[in-house]
Enzyme design. Structure first.
Site, PDB file in Angstrom:
ATOM      1  N   HIS A   1     -12.620  18.098  26.746  1.00 26.10           N
ATOM      2  CA  HIS A   1     -12.470  19.138  27.760  1.00 26.10           C
ATOM      3  C   HIS A   1     -13.780  19.417  28.492  1.00 26.10           C
ATOM      4  O   HIS A   1     -13.783  20.070  29.529  1.00 26.10           O
ATOM      5  CB  HIS A   1     -11.946  20.414  27.094  1.00 26.10           C
ATOM      6  CG  HIS A   1     -11.329  21.385  28.044  1.00 26.10           C
ATOM      7  ND1 HIS A   1     -10.277  21.064  28.869  1.00 26.10           N
ATOM      8  CD2 HIS A   1     -11.622  22.682  28.316  1.00 26.10           C
ATOM      9  CE1 HIS A   1      -9.939  22.110  29.597  1.00 26.10           C
ATOM     10  NE2 HIS A   1     -10.745  23.110  29.282  1.00 26.10           N
TER      11      HIS A   1
ATOM     12  N   SER B   1     -10.140  23.460  34.245  1.00 28.02           N
ATOM     13  CA  SER B   1      -9.259  24.044  33.246  1.00 28.02           C
ATOM     14  C   SER B   1      -8.263  24.986  33.935  1.00 28.02           C
ATOM     15  O   SER B   1      -7.478  24.546  34.772  1.00 28.02           O
ATOM     16  CB  SER B   1     -10.088  24.747  32.166  1.00 28.02           C
ATOM     17  OG  SER B   1      -9.323  24.986  31.017  1.00 28.02           O
TER      18      SER B   1
ATOM     19  N   ASP C   1      -9.170  14.856  25.784  1.00 27.26           N
ATOM     20  CA  ASP C   1      -9.068  16.308  25.949  1.00 27.26           C
ATOM     21  C   ASP C   1      -7.876  16.806  25.154  1.00 27.26           C
ATOM     22  O   ASP C   1      -6.729  16.546  25.491  1.00 27.26           O
ATOM     23  CB  ASP C   1      -8.899  16.654  27.436  1.00 27.26           C
ATOM     24  CG  ASP C   1      -9.025  18.153  27.700  1.00 27.26           C
ATOM     25  OD1 ASP C   1      -8.925  18.948  26.751  1.00 27.26           O
ATOM     26  OD2 ASP C   1      -9.224  18.521  28.874  1.00 27.26           O
TER      27      ASP C   1
ATOM     28  N   TYR D   1     -12.216  30.433  39.261  1.00 31.37           N
ATOM     29  CA  TYR D   1     -11.565  30.305  37.949  1.00 31.37           C
ATOM     30  C   TYR D   1     -10.350  31.225  37.880  1.00 31.37           C
ATOM     31  O   TYR D   1      -9.229  30.793  37.833  1.00 31.37           O
ATOM     32  CB  TYR D   1     -12.559  30.584  36.826  1.00 31.37           C
ATOM     33  CG  TYR D   1     -11.975  30.289  35.461  1.00 31.37           C
ATOM     34  CD1 TYR D   1     -11.934  28.985  34.986  1.00 31.37           C
ATOM     35  CD2 TYR D   1     -11.456  31.305  34.653  1.00 31.37           C
ATOM     36  CE1 TYR D   1     -11.385  28.696  33.745  1.00 31.37           C
ATOM     37  CE2 TYR D   1     -10.908  31.027  33.408  1.00 31.37           C
ATOM     38  CZ  TYR D   1     -10.866  29.726  32.959  1.00 31.37           C
ATOM     39  OH  TYR D   1     -10.318  29.440  31.734  1.00 31.37           O
TER      40      TYR D   1
END
Length: 698
Positions: A667, A548, A632, A468
């Protein structure tokens, strides 16, 4: 996962012919940034309301699903995922008014159901989101009860959108109390006694509600029995802020307001609710630190802060003079990052040491009561409750241990198993190992590698490397059915704790922001190189995955080092770094990214790694499955659309480049279990198939 050479060769030969992709029209749009022209031929895909974009989505999905349907073991993989997922899941209980509430899922329900028990132990369904819509695309968000527990305000999301509706109900007779509130976004519900509550939202944008910019958040007060149009703006009408939140202290004495313009740093305000028309008092008047009031004793406030404490501390201050210069340490900063909760009149200091939990119990004077003995190395969450509670609850998990809920007696310090899931997974057959590898600039980065015991380090193991690396978010160990199935099939699951995250506090976060963002990609690349060098895997059996901000990570890594991995799996990614801040709430991410409008230097830096702008003609990129949702409204799907279009146009060789677009999905939060299982099945099937596998092991 062992496979014969002939099977692997067969799998590769089946994919030798390049796919024919839908024709994506190219426009003439050119933007000028500081005298530099940047073409944006797929700008038209940003219009989520156009028929042309809708047609493109359908054509892309047809190619993708036709490809996935031909993978011979796809159905078997889905069946195993469903079987392993089919176990009862239950949450920790919590008391509101005369009832005990808890969430439960009987196994394969699309959404977990909120149950309750009365004083006699009679169980009944309180809210069942599976009945909210026929297709399971409406999910339950926050559920907040009035002070006496007689009323509830609960939010719902339709089609995965961040925009919410709030419904008010009498808990005793299930009757709806008044009209549904609409257009609520990025908001909790904070009750003021039993008469009304605070919530936050933006003015509805003009144009597309999915992609149009929203950047002035306001805090409202809704009084029961009045129309939403008459709700009072408490904060945000004059002071323009992108994120505003309101909370009420447990004693209903104070309204606490947090205001921010980015994902890091907030102003802090407080208002005395016991005195009519009392002023809003400023505690912190800048965005240079994160601050959160976590408790009060009368007029004494307890604040969690990283002001002059990058790893956080708890301070106290008197409400009569609450400025930071008067703050006094209650629990000082340590070498490990602190995340505190309060329950039963204690502080529970959850420290993160190399991404795993250490929990210590303190009284309100800051005296250590005990370190809580956890079941092992992993992630502990919970301990929060109201002051009068006598029993607390926490959960414990790691990559090979399904989340188990424990009850905890804070006076005696005793833990006991409250709810242990019955998962068809033998934890004792697997092992998690933490390693520390060296990144490009010499920084040591932790990574946890999980797999079956007895794995051969021969470079032939299918491996998913997950990361991430942003927004101060920490990746801590947790069990997942999808990872369990991957590992059952001989796969390795590796998680790298990259810079940009919060694993080592503010300095670790800052080291992966703005013009240091490349550190994050370098850390990820170094993790892949470590796995290959140690013969866990090789480039032919490595997949990289992230969602993301992690989707950006995958997009940047695969365009910088397309040779390093066989498969790339970017999910709901931020792919156009020159324009991200022009959509929905994207401008609030500028603390981490900077924007192309900031300066020529920032524009050039963003352009140097922005995935959409760095796909090059004549390069063989890894087999790529881009995933997103058509609804999203956090990271708009145009990011993924444009990236997929660039890849399909410029890809060399036979590696497929596909985009899988969930319909009526956002999302990720609130997605139905059926949709989740199908997506995971497709991702794993695509990954294994492109590594040459044509069958799953028996």
């Amino acid at each position: 996962m062992a496979v014969s050479t002939s099977l692997a060769t067969l799998g590769q030969s089946q994919k030798a012919t390049p796919l024919t992709y839908p024709k994506t029209a190219k426009g003439e749009t050119v933007d000028v940034y500081f005298d530099t022209k940047v073409s944006d031929p797929y700008r038209w895909l940003e219009d989520d309301k156009s028929a042309e974009t809708g047609a493109w989505v359908k054509e892309q999905n047809k190619v993708t699903y036709d490809y996935l349907a031909k993978i011979p073991f796809r159905d078997a993989l889905k069946a195993r995922l469903e079987k392993l997922w089919n176990y009862e899941k239950i949450s920790a209980p919590f008391k509101e008014g005369n009832f005990i509430y808890y969430y439960k899922n009987n196994g394969l329900q699309n959404q977990s159901v909120l149950y309750r028990k009365d004083a006699k132990g009679k169980e009944e369904v309180f809210l069942d989101p599976n009945t909210f819509s026929k297709l399971g695309t409406t999910s339950l968000g926050g559920v907040d009860f009035s002070k006496d527990g007689s009323k509830v305000a609960y939010s719902i999301s339709e089609g995965g959108s961040d925009w919410r509706k709030v419904i008010l109900m009498d808990v005793n007779n299930f009757k709806k109390l008044e009209d549904t509130l609409v257009d609520v976004k990025f908001s909790g519900i904070a009750w003021k006694g039993n008469e009304g509550f605070y919530y936050s939202s933006y003015d509805k944008p003009k144009g597309s509600q999915l992609s149009a910019k929203t950047d002035q958040h306001k805090l409202y007060y809704h009084k029961l029995g009045t129309a939403q149009k008459d709700d009072q703006v408490i904060f945000g009408a004059d002071q323009k802020r992108r994120y505003v939140g309101g909370g009420v202290t447990e004693d209903n004495h104070y309204l606490v307001i947090s205001a921010a313009n980015s994902t890091y740093g907030n102003e802090l305000y407080i208002q005395d609710l016991t005195k009519p028309n009392s002023p809003i008092i400023t505690i912190v008047d800048n965005f240079n630190s994160d601050n959160n009031i976590i408790e009060n004793e009368g007029g004494k406030l307890f604040i969690e802060t990283d002001l002059n404490a990058p790893n956080k501390r708890i301070v106290s201050v008197d409400i009569s003079n609450p400025k930071p210069e008067n703050w006094k340490d209650v629990i000082p900063e340590t070498e490990n990052v602190l995340t505190p909760t309060t329950g039963a009149g204690y502080f529970f200091a959850n420290y993160m040491k190399d991404a795993v939990s250490i929990v210590k119990q303190y009284d309100y004077s800051g005296k250590l009561v005990r370190e809580i003995q956890l079941p092992g190395l992993g992630t502990a969450t919970g301990f929060g409750s109201k002051k009068e509670e006598k029993t607390l609850y926490y959960s414990f998990t790691n990559y090979i241990t399904p989340g188990t809920i424990y009850s905890f007696e804070p006076k005696a310090g005793k833990s006991a198993v409250y709810a242990q899931p019955k998962v068809d997974f033998k934890s004792e057959d697997y092992v998690s190992t933490q390693v520390f590898y060296t990144s490009k600039d010499g920084t040591k980065v932790p990574m946890i590698i999980t797999h079956k015991k007895g794995l051969k380090l021969d470079g032939n193991n299918p491996t998913i490397l997950y990361g991430y690396g942003g927004f101060n978010i920490s990746l801590t160990p947790s069990f997942s059915v999808s990872n369990a199935v991957w590992m059952e099939n001989g796969g390795i699951y590796a998680v790298a704790n990259l810079r940009g995250g919060g694993e080592y506090g503010k300095k670790w976060h800052d080291a992966g922001t703005k013009t240091q963002k490349q550190n994050v990609f370098d850390d990820f690349i170094a993790a892949a190189e470590y796995l290959i060098a140690q013969k866990y895997t090789s480039s032919n059996f490595l997949a990289i995955r992230g969602g993301s901000n992690g989707g950006l990570l995958v997009g940047a890594t695969m365009t910088q080092r397309p040779d390093l991995m066989k498969v790339a799996l970017p999910a709901v990614g931020v792919m156009d770094m020159l324009r991200y801040h022009t959509f929905t709430s994207g401008a609030g991410w500028a603390f981490d990214y900077g924007t192309s409008a900031d300066s020529k230097e920032m524009f050039e830096y963003l352009k140097s790694y922005s995935p959409v702008q760095n796909v090059k003609t004549g390069v063989q990129y890894p087999a790529t499955l881009v995933t997103t949702g058509d609804h999203d409204d956090r990271v708009v799907p145009a990011h993924s659309f444009k990236f997929a279009a660039e890849l399909q146009e410029k890809q060399t060789g036979t590696n497929p480049v596909l985009i899988r677009i969930d319909i009526n999905a956002g999302h990720g939060a609130g997605k139905s279990l059926a949709a989740t299982i199908q997506e995971i099945c497709d991702i794993q099937a695509f990954t294994l198939y492109n590594m040459g596998f044509t069958t799953l092991p028996q």
